[in-house]
Scaffold this motif. Structure first.
Motif, PDB file in Angstrom:
ATOM      1  N   ILE A  46       0.848  -1.294  -0.009  1.00  0.00           N
ATOM      2  CA  ILE A  46      -0.043  -0.212  -0.045  1.00  0.00           C
ATOM      3  C   ILE A  46       0.996   1.176  -0.094  1.00  0.00           C
ATOM      4  N   TYR A  47       0.622   2.167  -0.909  1.00  0.00           N
ATOM      5  CA  TYR A  47       1.503   3.211  -1.225  1.00  0.00           C
ATOM      6  C   TYR A  47       0.603   4.607  -0.647  1.00  0.00           C
ATOM      7  N   LEU A  48       0.971   5.112   0.567  1.00  0.00           N
ATOM      8  CA  LEU A  48       0.161   6.301   1.072  1.00  0.00           C
ATOM      9  C   LEU A  48       0.924   7.456   0.422  1.00  0.00           C
ATOM     10  N   GLN A  49      -0.081   8.268  -0.133  1.00  0.00           N
ATOM     11  CA  GLN A  49       0.901   9.529  -0.894  1.00  0.00           C
ATOM     12  C   GLN A  49       0.251  10.658  -0.493  1.00  0.00           C
ATOM     13  N   GLU A  50       0.986  11.531   0.036  1.00  0.00           N
ATOM     14  CA  GLU A  50       0.249  12.854   0.478  1.00  0.00           C
ATOM     15  C   GLU A  50       0.097  13.860  -0.505  1.00  0.00           C
ATOM     16  N   LYS A  51      -1.179  14.087  -0.691  1.00  0.00           N
ATOM     17  CA  LYS A  51      -1.512  15.159  -1.865  1.00  0.00           C
ATOM     18  C   LYS A  51      -2.454  16.203  -1.199  1.00  0.00           C
ATOM     19  N   GLU A  52      -2.136  17.527  -1.556  1.00  0.00           N
ATOM     20  CA  GLU A  52      -3.174  18.476  -1.234  1.00  0.00           C
ATOM     21  C   GLU A  52      -4.437  18.546  -1.461  1.00  0.00           C
ATOM     22  N   PRO A  53      -5.630  18.600  -0.707  1.00  0.00           N
ATOM     23  CA  PRO A  53      -6.795  18.830  -1.001  1.00  0.00           C
ATOM     24  C   PRO A  53      -6.862  19.917  -2.303  1.00  0.00           C
ATOM     25  N   GLY A  54      -7.689  19.749  -3.146  1.00  0.00           N
ATOM     26  CA  GLY A  54      -7.920  20.792  -4.174  1.00  0.00           C
ATOM     27  C   GLY A  54      -6.989  20.548  -5.588  1.00  0.00           C
TER      28      GLY A  54
END
Length: 124
Positions: A46-54
């Motif tokens: 499982i790759y958790l990837q931080e991405k900004e909302p919007g």
């Protein structure tokens, strides 16, 4: 042989890592850069990837990332021995429990992580 990995966009990588490791029992494999953590559960990564909302995940669409609860026809199922025990951990780490069902086949709990990504807990 093909191996399946799963990518999950989240708005807070540290909170997501704690949720998937502590609540669901995934194991951390490694950090991959500043905005990604690789976890493992049995034979899947499982790759958790931080991405900004919007932000826009697709160049071909006006859709933007939104971390409110959402539905998708593709989701994860986590298999376990004790659904109620796992649901308690999910709630403790900021996830939600949205009901369930049971029958001769066993039981299922419908849940979501703190970022709106739905999944099921099913007893083996």
């Amino acid at each position: 042989m093909i191996k399946i990995s799963v990518s999950i966009d989240v708005s807070n990588l540290k909170k997501a890592e704690a949720f998937y490791v502590e609540a669901l029992g995934c194991k951390k494999v490694r950090d991959q850069g500043d905005n990604m953590v690789v976890l493992s559960v049995e034979n899947s990564d499982i790759y958790l990837q931080e991405k900004e909302p919007g932000t826009n995940p697709l160049k071909s669409s006006d859709v933007v990332r939104d971390y409110k609860r959402h539905w998708t026809p593709i989701h994860l199922d986590f298999l376990c021995e004790n659904v109620d025990e796992l649901v308690s951990k999910i709630l403790e780490y900021g996830g939600s429990h949205e009901g369930g069902d049971s029958g001769d086949w066993g039981s299922i709990a419908y849940c979501a992580d703190p970022f709106g990504n739905g999944f099921c807990i099913i007893n083996e």
